[in-house]
Write an enzyme that holds these catalytic residues in place. Structure first.
Site, mmCIF file in Angstrom:
data_model
loop_
_atom_site.group_PDB
_atom_site.id
_atom_site.type_symbol
_atom_site.label_atom_id
_atom_site.label_comp_id
_atom_site.label_asym_id
_atom_site.label_seq_id
_atom_site.Cartn_x
_atom_site.Cartn_y
_atom_site.Cartn_z
ATOM 1 N N GLY A 270 2.407 2.052 10.834
ATOM 2 C CA GLY A 270 3.335 3.172 10.704
ATOM 3 C C GLY A 270 3.985 3.591 12.008
ATOM 4 N N ASN B 186 0.864 -1.179 0.000
ATOM 5 C CA ASN B 186 0.000 0.000 0.000
ATOM 6 C C ASN B 186 0.904 1.233 0.000
ATOM 7 O OD1 ASN B 186 -1.802 2.044 0.503
ATOM 8 N ND2 ASN B 186 -2.343 1.375 2.563
ATOM 9 N N TRP B 187 1.010 1.862 -1.163
ATOM 10 C CA TRP B 187 1.942 2.996 -1.293
ATOM 11 C C TRP B 187 1.396 4.265 -0.638
ATOM 12 C CZ3 TRP B 187 3.866 2.800 -7.128
ATOM 13 C CH2 TRP B 187 4.472 1.560 -7.362
ATOM 14 N N LYS B 188 0.142 4.270 -0.298
ATOM 15 C CA LYS B 188 -0.517 5.459 0.274
ATOM 16 C C LYS B 188 -0.269 6.681 -0.624
ATOM 17 C CE LYS B 188 -0.033 3.319 4.752
ATOM 18 N NZ LYS B 188 -0.022 3.469 6.184
ATOM 19 N N HIS C 154 -9.454 0.688 5.043
ATOM 20 C CA HIS C 154 -8.184 0.957 5.730
ATOM 21 C C HIS C 154 -8.457 1.901 6.899
ATOM 22 C CE1 HIS C 154 -4.132 2.347 6.534
ATOM 23 N NE2 HIS C 154 -3.698 1.275 5.885
ATOM 24 N N GLU D 262 -5.336 -5.396 10.513
ATOM 25 C CA GLU D 262 -4.382 -4.305 10.705
ATOM 26 C C GLU D 262 -4.648 -3.604 12.037
ATOM 27 O OE1 GLU D 262 -2.438 -3.088 6.819
ATOM 28 O OE2 GLU D 262 -4.060 -1.706 7.209
ATOM 29 N N GLU E 174 -6.943 4.382 7.960
ATOM 30 C CA GLU E 174 -6.769 5.813 7.651
ATOM 31 C C GLU E 174 -8.035 6.362 6.981
ATOM 32 O OE1 GLU E 174 -3.046 5.459 5.547
ATOM 33 O OE2 GLU E 174 -2.074 4.886 7.420
ATOM 34 N N GLY F 195 2.828 -1.205 4.339
ATOM 35 C CA GLY F 195 2.825 0.227 4.054
ATOM 36 C C GLY F 195 4.231 0.707 3.767
ATOM 37 N N GLY F 196 4.877 1.268 4.781
ATOM 38 C CA GLY F 196 6.193 1.901 4.626
ATOM 39 C C GLY F 196 7.207 1.063 3.851
ATOM 40 N N SER G 149 3.534 -2.289 10.430
ATOM 41 C CA SER G 149 4.994 -2.252 10.610
ATOM 42 C C SER G 149 5.656 -3.593 10.289
ATOM 43 C CB SER G 149 5.349 -1.788 12.030
ATOM 44 O OG SER G 149 4.845 -0.480 12.237
HETATM 45 C C1 PEP Z 1 -0.774 -0.042 6.182
HETATM 46 O O1 PEP Z 1 -0.976 1.165 6.182
HETATM 47 O O2 PEP Z 1 -1.569 -0.804 5.615
HETATM 48 C C2 PEP Z 1 0.414 -0.533 6.872
HETATM 49 C C3 PEP Z 1 0.446 -1.779 7.238
HETATM 50 O O3 PEP Z 1 1.423 0.379 7.078
HETATM 51 P P1 PEP Z 1 2.867 0.113 7.733
HETATM 52 O O4 PEP Z 1 3.393 -1.164 7.124
HETATM 53 O O5 PEP Z 1 3.678 1.293 7.356
HETATM 54 O O6 PEP Z 1 2.655 -0.029 9.193
#
Ligand code: PEP
Length: 249
Positions: free
Chosen positions: A173, A9-11, A95, A167, A97, A233-234, A212
């Protein structure tokens, strides 16, 4: 048999040029991967160009969101039909967010899921508790309700197309990760909840962990029987890290 999946997920990150470079590296470095399905979820603006780069490869194309209405006067929105016309195969729905910053309710998420499915797109449905809920030991109840309010309202045939991402909001994050045991415990619980409604079909549902997830912790988390991959994500913004996570299977 369920599919192992690692989805990035590049956001709201990368320019189109950077995104095309990133996906080119991912395609190049994933050529020998056979036991895991890779999916990338770039921003809407990148979907055409990224889609061109992955055409004919094993990497799947996802959107990060879609509109809750089919078409019409909804300025700024992107419909599931528009995504399908760009060969988008998956869409992230629910998600945390989106739930938190854009106040997306269960009702809205259900509309989105139904529209995505009607367009032939598989939803990656996210569920997870926040820190206060985890500390109050309410995580099971919270996740169950999120699933009941949306996933339980689709039919059995559509259910086969759904991917679930657990999640925990406190791990997204933040650098904090659920332990492999915590992930297994709630993934097994989610599968039990799904099987109460959809029976044996729940055995084939891929349930991804997100929060994470990094090359250093993916192996242990993915080793658990009910963890079928990750929503990343990251670490998905770096091709080497993303592929290292996928190679953790
Ligand atoms: C996400 O936003 O779906 C996620 C898992 O982010 P991160 O890996 O950065 O925690």
């Amino acid at each position: 048999m369920r599919t192992n999946i690692v989805a990035g997920n590049w956001k709201m990150n990368t320019t189109v040029e950077e995104g095309v470079k990133l996906v080119s590296e991912i395609v190049e470095k994933s050529k020998d991967l056979s036991n895991v399905k890779l999916i990338v979820a770039p921003p809407f603006t990148h979907i055409f160009s990224v889609g061109e780069k992955i055409r004919g490869t094993a990497t799947g194309l996802s959107a990060q969101n879609c509109a809750s209405e089919a078409k019409g006067a909804f300025t700024g929105e992107v419909s599931s039909e528009m995504l399908a016309s760009l060969n988008v195969e998956y869409v992230i729905i629910g998600h945390s967010e989106r739930r938190e910053y854009y106040k997306e309710s269960d009702e809205i998420l259900l509309k989105k899921i139904k529209l995505a499915l009607a367009s032939g797109i598989s939803p990656i449905f996210c569920a997870g508790e926040n820190l206060a809920e985890r500390e109050a030991n309410r995580h099971f109840e919270v996740v169950k309700k999120q699933i009941e309010e949306v996933v339980f309202k689709i039919n059995e045939t559509d259910f086969e197309k759904i991917i679930i991402a657990y999640e925990p909001v406190w791990a997204i994050g933040t650098g904090k990760t659920a332990t492999a045991e915590q992930a297994q415990e709630i993934h097994a619980y989610i599968r039990k909840v799904l099987s109460a409604k959809f029976g044996e079909k729940a055995e084939n549902t891929s349930i991804l962990y997100g929060g994470s997830c990094k090359p250093g912790n993916a192996k242990e988390i993915f080793s658990k029987p009910d963890v079928d991959g990750g929503l990343i994500g990251g670490a998905s913004l770096n091709a080497d890290e993303f592929i290292a996570i996928a190679k953790s299977f």
